[in-house]
Design a protein around this motif. Sequence first.
Motif, PDB file in Angstrom:
ATOM      1  N   ARG A  16       0.699  -1.311  -0.137  1.00  0.00           N
ATOM      2  CA  ARG A  16      -0.178   0.048  -0.091  1.00  0.00           C
ATOM      3  C   ARG A  16       0.838   1.312   0.114  1.00  0.00           C
ATOM      4  O   ARG A  16       0.727   2.375  -0.633  1.00  0.00           O
ATOM      5  N   THR A  17       1.970   1.128   0.818  1.00  0.00           N
ATOM      6  CA  THR A  17       2.924   2.331   0.810  1.00  0.00           C
ATOM      7  C   THR A  17       3.473   2.530  -0.809  1.00  0.00           C
ATOM      8  O   THR A  17       3.690   3.745  -0.972  1.00  0.00           O
ATOM      9  N   ALA A  18       3.926   1.276  -1.513  1.00  0.00           N
ATOM     10  CA  ALA A  18       4.283   1.562  -2.850  1.00  0.00           C
ATOM     11  C   ALA A  18       3.288   2.086  -3.554  1.00  0.00           C
ATOM     12  O   ALA A  18       3.490   3.024  -4.685  1.00  0.00           O
ATOM     13  N   ALA A  19       1.890   2.115  -3.387  1.00  0.00           N
ATOM     14  CA  ALA A  19       0.632   2.601  -4.150  1.00  0.00           C
ATOM     15  C   ALA A  19       0.566   4.256  -3.698  1.00  0.00           C
ATOM     16  O   ALA A  19      -0.349   4.720  -4.224  1.00  0.00           O
ATOM     17  N   GLY A  20       1.505   4.709  -2.865  1.00  0.00           N
ATOM     18  CA  GLY A  20       1.227   6.004  -2.253  1.00  0.00           C
ATOM     19  C   GLY A  20       0.325   6.396  -1.226  1.00  0.00           C
ATOM     20  O   GLY A  20       0.168   7.494  -0.942  1.00  0.00           O
ATOM     21  N   ASP A  21      -0.040   5.213  -0.441  1.00  0.00           N
ATOM     22  CA  ASP A  21      -1.046   5.130   0.722  1.00  0.00           C
ATOM     23  C   ASP A  21      -0.110   5.683   1.935  1.00  0.00           C
ATOM     24  O   ASP A  21       0.530   5.111   2.532  1.00  0.00           O
ATOM     25  N   ARG A  22      -0.312   7.090   2.536  1.00  0.00           N
ATOM     26  CA  ARG A  22       0.416   7.549   3.577  1.00  0.00           C
ATOM     27  C   ARG A  22       0.046   7.182   4.879  1.00  0.00           C
ATOM     28  O   ARG A  22       0.634   6.884   5.565  1.00  0.00           O
ATOM     29  N   ARG A  23      -1.398   6.750   4.847  1.00  0.00           N
ATOM     30  CA  ARG A  23      -1.786   5.831   6.146  1.00  0.00           C
ATOM     31  C   ARG A  23      -1.201   4.556   6.298  1.00  0.00           C
ATOM     32  O   ARG A  23      -0.915   4.246   7.277  1.00  0.00           O
ATOM     33  N   ALA A  24      -1.084   3.897   5.384  1.00  0.00           N
ATOM     34  CA  ALA A  24      -0.298   2.509   5.576  1.00  0.00           C
ATOM     35  C   ALA A  24       0.997   2.771   5.805  1.00  0.00           C
ATOM     36  O   ALA A  24       1.370   1.880   6.597  1.00  0.00           O
ATOM     37  N   PHE A  25       1.739   3.809   5.182  1.00  0.00           N
ATOM     38  CA  PHE A  25       3.127   4.042   5.550  1.00  0.00           C
ATOM     39  C   PHE A  25       3.201   4.263   7.203  1.00  0.00           C
ATOM     40  O   PHE A  25       4.095   3.849   7.928  1.00  0.00           O
TER      41      PHE A  25
END
Length: 183
Positions: A16-25
Amino acid sequence: MKRSLNAADEEELVRRTAAGDRRAFDELYRRTSPWLVTRLRRRCSDDDVVADVMQETYLAVWRAAGGFAGGSASGSAVGWLWTIAAHRLVDAFRRRARQNQVPAVPLVESVAPAAEDEVMAVRVGQELEQALLELPPEARQVLRAMVLDGLSVRETSLLLGVPENTVKSRARRARIALREALS
């Protein structure tokens, strides 16, 4: 429908982080930063260096999550994260060495060991090294994480990507095998 962040494992959070999801990061950071900072502090007592390495590590994770999520990296997300942090720590030590800012190690007064003690220590060390080499690789990994790195069963489980009970049984079998080899 996507799984909630609480139900997602670390690999899913990296994807999800790879897809740009800041909350997942943010969730990945929340879950992994406590054990990562503890592990780094075992190798470096300078809090400034540890803080810099943490920042560089998570910046690298944000930038390179696609590499892990794309399948170019093998292993668990936690292991991948530790590899990044370990490389950043080595880089920090190299920078310090170049700048002649290696932290001073306090010297303690000690008595030189007797020659017999040194010979026995070498012999025992060689026997231990040989016994470790005879262990299965997965048992050596568990011992390295729990004994050398000082990780808990849970942290070792996360690092190696195996259930906690598997970590416990591998550690038990490794201790028995070492005891038999050294007796």
